[in-house]
Each structure stands twice: as C-alpha cells, then as structure tokens.
Motif scaffolding. Structure first.
Motif, PDB file in Angstrom:
ATOM      1  N   ARG A 204       0.837  -1.191   0.000  1.00  9.88           N
ATOM      2  CA  ARG A 204       0.000   0.000   0.000  1.00  9.88           C
ATOM      3  C   ARG A 204       0.875   1.244   0.000  1.00  9.88           C
ATOM      4  O   ARG A 204       1.840   1.360   0.756  1.00  9.88           O
ATOM      5  N   CYS A 205       0.518   2.194  -0.873  1.00  9.70           N
ATOM      6  CA  CYS A 205       1.351   3.371  -1.059  1.00  9.70           C
ATOM      7  C   CYS A 205       1.378   4.222   0.208  1.00  9.70           C
ATOM      8  O   CYS A 205       0.329   4.419   0.858  1.00  9.70           O
ATOM      9  N   PRO A 206       2.553   4.737   0.588  1.00 13.50           N
ATOM     10  CA  PRO A 206       2.638   5.577   1.796  1.00 13.50           C
ATOM     11  C   PRO A 206       1.870   6.882   1.617  1.00 13.50           C
ATOM     12  O   PRO A 206       1.720   7.390   0.505  1.00 13.50           O
ATOM     13  N   GLU A 207       1.360   7.391   2.745  1.00 11.45           N
ATOM     14  CA  GLU A 207       0.624   8.652   2.697  1.00 11.45           C
ATOM     15  C   GLU A 207       1.524   9.777   2.197  1.00 11.45           C
ATOM     16  O   GLU A 207       2.736   9.777   2.404  1.00 11.45           O
ATOM     17  N   HIS A 208       0.888  10.748   1.530  1.00 13.33           N
ATOM     18  CA  HIS A 208       1.548  11.938   0.997  1.00 13.33           C
ATOM     19  C   HIS A 208       2.470  11.633  -0.185  1.00 13.33           C
ATOM     20  O   HIS A 208       3.173  12.529  -0.651  1.00 13.33           O
ATOM     21  N   SER A 209       2.453  10.393  -0.669  1.00 11.25           N
ATOM     22  CA  SER A 209       3.221  10.079  -1.874  1.00 11.25           C
ATOM     23  C   SER A 209       2.381  10.447  -3.099  1.00 11.25           C
ATOM     24  O   SER A 209       1.153  10.540  -3.022  1.00 11.25           O
ATOM     25  N   PRO A 210       3.020  10.667  -4.267  1.00 10.08           N
ATOM     26  CA  PRO A 210       2.241  10.977  -5.480  1.00 10.08           C
ATOM     27  C   PRO A 210       1.259   9.865  -5.835  1.00 10.08           C
ATOM     28  O   PRO A 210       0.156  10.147  -6.318  1.00 10.08           O
TER      29      PRO A 210
ATOM     30  N   LEU B  70      -4.702   8.010  -5.596  1.00  7.74           N
ATOM     31  CA  LEU B  70      -5.684   7.064  -5.066  1.00  7.74           C
ATOM     32  C   LEU B  70      -6.507   7.669  -3.946  1.00  7.74           C
ATOM     33  O   LEU B  70      -7.232   6.947  -3.261  1.00  7.74           O
ATOM     34  N   ALA B  71      -6.398   8.984  -3.748  1.00  5.35           N
ATOM     35  CA  ALA B  71      -7.144   9.642  -2.682  1.00  5.35           C
ATOM     36  C   ALA B  71      -8.638   9.617  -2.995  1.00  5.35           C
ATOM     37  O   ALA B  71      -9.059   9.410  -4.141  1.00  5.35           O
TER      38      ALA B  71
END
Length: 359
Positions: free
Chosen positions: A74-80, A85-86
């Motif tokens: 799962r992509c880390p928060e605040h990453s592009p 996916l927001a």
C-alpha cells in the motif's frame, strides 16, 4: 393454356408459403425471431459491456502500475501514488462509478431484457399470432428464455471477471477489504448469478403485469429492496466467530487481515455512560468514564495505547474471517439462482394460463 397455368401458380404458391414459413419454424426460426425482436437491445448491451470491460481492464492496469511503483504494497501517505488514489481524485471517482455500475447492471438487464420478453407481446397484442403457429407457447417461451438467458450469462460472465480482477487490484492499494458489501457483490461470479436472477424476475413481472412501464417500476423497486435486505443480513449468513484480543499483543491475526469483516467490537468509545468496547482481565467491560480514569486521553501523544497494554485490556470481537468469502459467494449465488428458478416457474405457469383470445 389454362390447365398448364394453374399448376404453375399452385406450385409458385406452395414455394412462396414454404419460404415464408421457414424462418418462423423450428429452433432456427426461433433464433431468427429472437434476433429480430431483440437485436437492438442485444447490440446495445454488447457495446456497453465492451466499453465497461475495456475501461475496467485499463484501470486495473493503471492501478497495478501504481502498486508496483509502491513496491507491491500500500502506497505511503503523501506520496504521489497515494494522491492519485485519494478519495476525491479522478481515478478513485471513476473506479467507484464503474464498480457501482456493475452492481446495478442486473437491474438494467431485468428492465431492458427481461421485462419486454412478454410485456411487449401483450401490449402489441401479438401473442395470438406468435402462439397460433406451429410452435407451442411452452416451446416459444423456453426457447426465448434460453437464448436470451445464455446471452445474459455470457455477457455478465465477462463483466464479472473484469470486475473481480479490478476489485482485487483496488484492495491491494487501499484499506478496503474484500468482505465489504460492494466488493463482495462485485467479485466471484455473483454479478452473473444476480443478473440471471433479475432477468428471470423481469420476465415474470412482465408476464404477470402485462404492461412494460409498471413492470419496470416493479423490477426497480424489487431490486433496491432486495439489495438493502442482502446488505443488512449478509454478515450473518454464517455464524460469526468471536475472539478476545489483548491490546498490544504481538500476534493479532484478526485485526491484521483486512479481509476480515468485523461485526461487533473493534472500536473504543469514550462516552461516559456508554460501554467503551474494552474489557479488563476479568472480562468486565469498562464504561467510558472508567476507561478515562484508568487511561486518560493523551491528545495523540501515543501513551494511551501503552496504558491499555500495561493494564491488560482486551477487545471482544465478532467477525467473519476472510477465508469465508468463497462460502458467502456460494450462499448468495445459490439464493439468487433459487429466486431465478421460482421466477421461471411463475412465468411458465402464467403462460400456460394465458388466454390467447385476449391477446
């Protein structure tokens, strides 16, 4: 001249009658009839299904690429990647819209393919013509139901495969488990079973009401009502498991598997006179006031969880493990197919009792 002319006219008349009757006789004639009557609905359904499957396949590839960019986690928060996916991003809104369309696809099939099967014949008063030929009403009915049912099954099976893949891909990059209601209905072969069900129910309502518009409203109301009922009751289709989980325990398999469906517990309430959801070592559930006295809120400092662990507090959970998802697919599919069988039996009984003189 006359004796010669008459046989030739008779022969021409026989040939003409045979050529006219050929498309309408036998199973091939019923195929031709079904195509002639439903060709625009069939072509429109194929086009929409192709667009839907192609779009879901494209988005699956796009989300998979983001997943690989985040090293298959799962992509880390605040990453592009996380920004794309927001919850309000164009990609997320498109995903939600497509998956919602898959969920409502069975209703559309019931409205546009199931209902007109017999309601249009009643409204246009063509039953007398259709059933007074060399094909019996029962054969006419089962042939058309089989042909259109096979078409519905083939199209929705392809859509179901694409939506299942997309739901799994989205689950890899989000916190949403596969046991959530929307994901559960869009995975496996449930879209196929539900579509067959509402095709049969639409045909039954069209035969019973004999008018297209009221039957359409009946399908829409029935679909929404049954959908809400299933959404309310599906977590208890099997007896849930229960567990006492100690806060801070190193191995907490239930809370670690996001596909587990938590039914009760798993939350902490600080309402002073309300149960907090946490239990002490003796099994007594603390109220919000008792919990606040024992472990005062830390305003995000991170000490409150250490306090829970030091006092050996536990959570009581009732849950459905993610390993039961195939069982729930089977139970729901059997239920929908059972409704389809009841609807088909109703159609058959209605056709048997139809008064041809009334059209």
């Amino acid at each position: 001249m006359t004796p010669i002319t008459r046989p030739r006219l008779a022969a021409h008349h026989e040939d003409s009658t045979e050529s006219t009757a050929t498309p309408g006789g036998g199973f091939s004639g019923l195929i031709w009839l079904a195509w002639r009557q439903h060709r625009w609905t069939i072509l429109g359904t194929l086009v929409l299904a192709a667009v839907l499957v192609g779009w879901m396949t494209y988005l699956s590839a796009e989300v998979t690429d983001l997943y690989h960019q985040c090293h298959d986690m799962r992509c880390p928060e605040h990453s592009p990647q996380a920004a794309r996916l927001a919850g309000t991003s164009n990609l997320t809104l498109t995903l939600a819209s497509l998956l919602l369309l898959v969920q409502y696809m069975p209703m559309l099939i019931g409205v546009f393919i199931g209902v007109p099967l017999l309601s249009r014949e009643h409204e246009q008063r063509t039953l007398l013509l259709a059933w007074s030929q060399d094909v019996s009403p029962a054969r006419w009915l089962w042939a058309k139901l089989s042909l259109l049912g096979l078409f519905v099954a083939a199209v929705t099976a392809v859509v179901a495969g694409a939506s299942d893949h997309l739901e799994h891909v989205v689950s890899n990059v989000s916190r949403v488990g596969m046991f959530q209601y929307r994901s559960l209905l869009n995975t496996g072969m449930l879209p196929l079973a539900i579509s067959i069900c509402w095709f049969a129910i639409g045909a039954a309502l069209g035969a019973a009401i004999k008018r297209t518009l009221p039957a359409v409203f009946g399908v829409a109301a029935g679909f929404i009502g049954l959908t809400l009922l299933v959404r309310w009751r599906y977590p208890t289709l099997m007896k849930p498991l229960s567990a006492h989980l100690q806060i801070g325990a190193p191995d907490n398999a239930v809370l670690r598997d996001k596909n587990d469906l938590i039914l009760t517990g798993g939350f902490i309430d600080y309402g002073r006179d309300q149960p907090s959801g946490l239990y002490d070592a003796s099994g007594h559930q603390l109220t919000g006031a008792e919990l606040e006295r024992l472990c005062p809120p830390d305003d995000g400092a991170g000490t409150v969880w250490s306090c829970y662990a030091d006092n050996h507090l536990q959570q009581y959970l009732e849950y459905q493990p993610g390993s039961r998802i195939p069982d729930f697919h089977l139970i729901l599919a059997a239920g929908y197919l059972g409704l389809a069988a009841v609807a088909l039996a109703a159609v058959w009984l209605i056709v048997r009792r139809t008064n041809l003189s009334a059209g």
